[in-house]
Design an enzyme around this catalytic site. Structure first.
Site, mmCIF file in Angstrom:
data_model
loop_
_atom_site.group_PDB
_atom_site.id
_atom_site.type_symbol
_atom_site.label_atom_id
_atom_site.label_comp_id
_atom_site.label_asym_id
_atom_site.label_seq_id
_atom_site.Cartn_x
_atom_site.Cartn_y
_atom_site.Cartn_z
ATOM 1 N N GLU A 50 0.866 -1.178 0.000
ATOM 2 C CA GLU A 50 0.000 0.000 0.000
ATOM 3 C C GLU A 50 0.904 1.229 0.000
ATOM 4 O OE1 GLU A 50 -2.829 -0.019 3.177
ATOM 5 O OE2 GLU A 50 -3.957 -1.725 2.361
ATOM 6 N N ASP A 61 -5.225 9.831 9.502
ATOM 7 C CA ASP A 61 -3.849 9.479 9.834
ATOM 8 C C ASP A 61 -3.441 10.020 11.196
ATOM 9 O OD1 ASP A 61 -3.617 8.241 7.411
ATOM 10 O OD2 ASP A 61 -2.713 9.955 6.411
#
Length: 268
Positions: A50, A61
């Site tokens: 990824e 995040d």
């Protein structure tokens, strides 16, 4: 389903193994590190990569991955560079699946159809668009299907059966189960709860289920691999990349991934 991703999971199923999917941020810790790092992770035992697209406002995040994205952006790394990394990787690796993970804004700035065409041409196998929910994904899902690219969706502990059913109609490749509420790198992994939820998802979904968020070491990876079809690790790898000399970053991350792969392969 994308041919490379499909072949990857089929080969692992024959060996009764699970996919190991490391996440890295394109351009971190340096531009020149990205492609050697991708190759190093594959050599260490990664099955799918990824590759994160740096973005200035990443809502999902945690601080570690956000800081990595900021450092990549400070080096001027954008979508064109990310696709360039993919093209360079594909010169010598035509088999390892690559999934781009990012947000809607960089894709829209690039131009949706242009991005889809260029991503396919570069050798991208799948997309995770973090801030595009399934209710708003019909267009991009159709564009992915037309290019044999997979569209990977998140499911969470709070996902209802109705949401799971909706994802089952749109997702291809695999589904990314977020093991706890919150952002990447935060929280405590409740293995018993995760294993129960993954068992439920596997009954409801026609594609593999990967688990990410909270898996930080070989032991937790091995535990969750009892039920999950894939183990996804990001924050710990990003930490290791930033915890020492840049010229040793690939070795640090590769050694970690090799240890996780070894643990996942141990008989249970």
């Amino acid at each position: 389903m994308n041919p490379r991703i499909q072949a990857c999971f089929a080969a692992l199923a024959k060996k009764q193994q699970q996919a190991l999917i490391p996440y890295i941020t394109a351009g971190f810790p340096e531009r020149a590190t990205t492609v050697p790092l991708m190759h190093g992770l594959v050599k260490a035992g990664a099955d799918i990569i990824e590759l994160g697209v740096p973005f200035s406002d990443p809502m999902a995040d945690g601080p570690v991955i956000q800081a990595a994205g900021e450092k990549a952006l400070a080096q001027g790394v954008g979508m064109r560079d990310v696709l360039g990394f993919v093209r360079e990787f594909r010169r010598t690796d035509q088999s390892t699946p690559l999934v781009l993970m990012g947000y809607t804004n960089p894709i829209e700035r690039y131009g949706l159809e242009r991005f889809m065409d260029d991503a396919q041409a570069a050798g991208v196998d799948g997309l995770i668009v973090v801030d595009t929910p399934p209710e708003e994904s019909q267009e991009i899902a159709a564009m992915c299907r037309a290019r044999a690219m997979d569209l990977v969706f998140f499911l969470a502990p709070t996902s209802t059966d109705e949401r799971i059913a909706m994802v089952a109609t749109l997702a291809t490749g695999y589904v990314y189960y977020v093991s706890f509420r919150g952002i990447t790198g935060a929280g405590h992994l409740d293995a018993t709860d995760v294993l129960a939820k993954v068992s439920h998802l596997k009954k409801a979904l026609p594609m593999p289920v990967g688990v990410g968020f909270g898996i930080r070491d070989a032991e937790s990876a091995r535990t969750i691999a009892q039920k999950a079809d894939a183990i996804i690790i990001g924050t710990r790898i990003i930490q290791l990349l930033g915890e020492g000399p840049v010229d040793q970053a690939v070795d640090r991350a590769s050694q970690f991934v090799a240890g996780v792969r070894l643990a996942m392969n141990q008989p249970r």
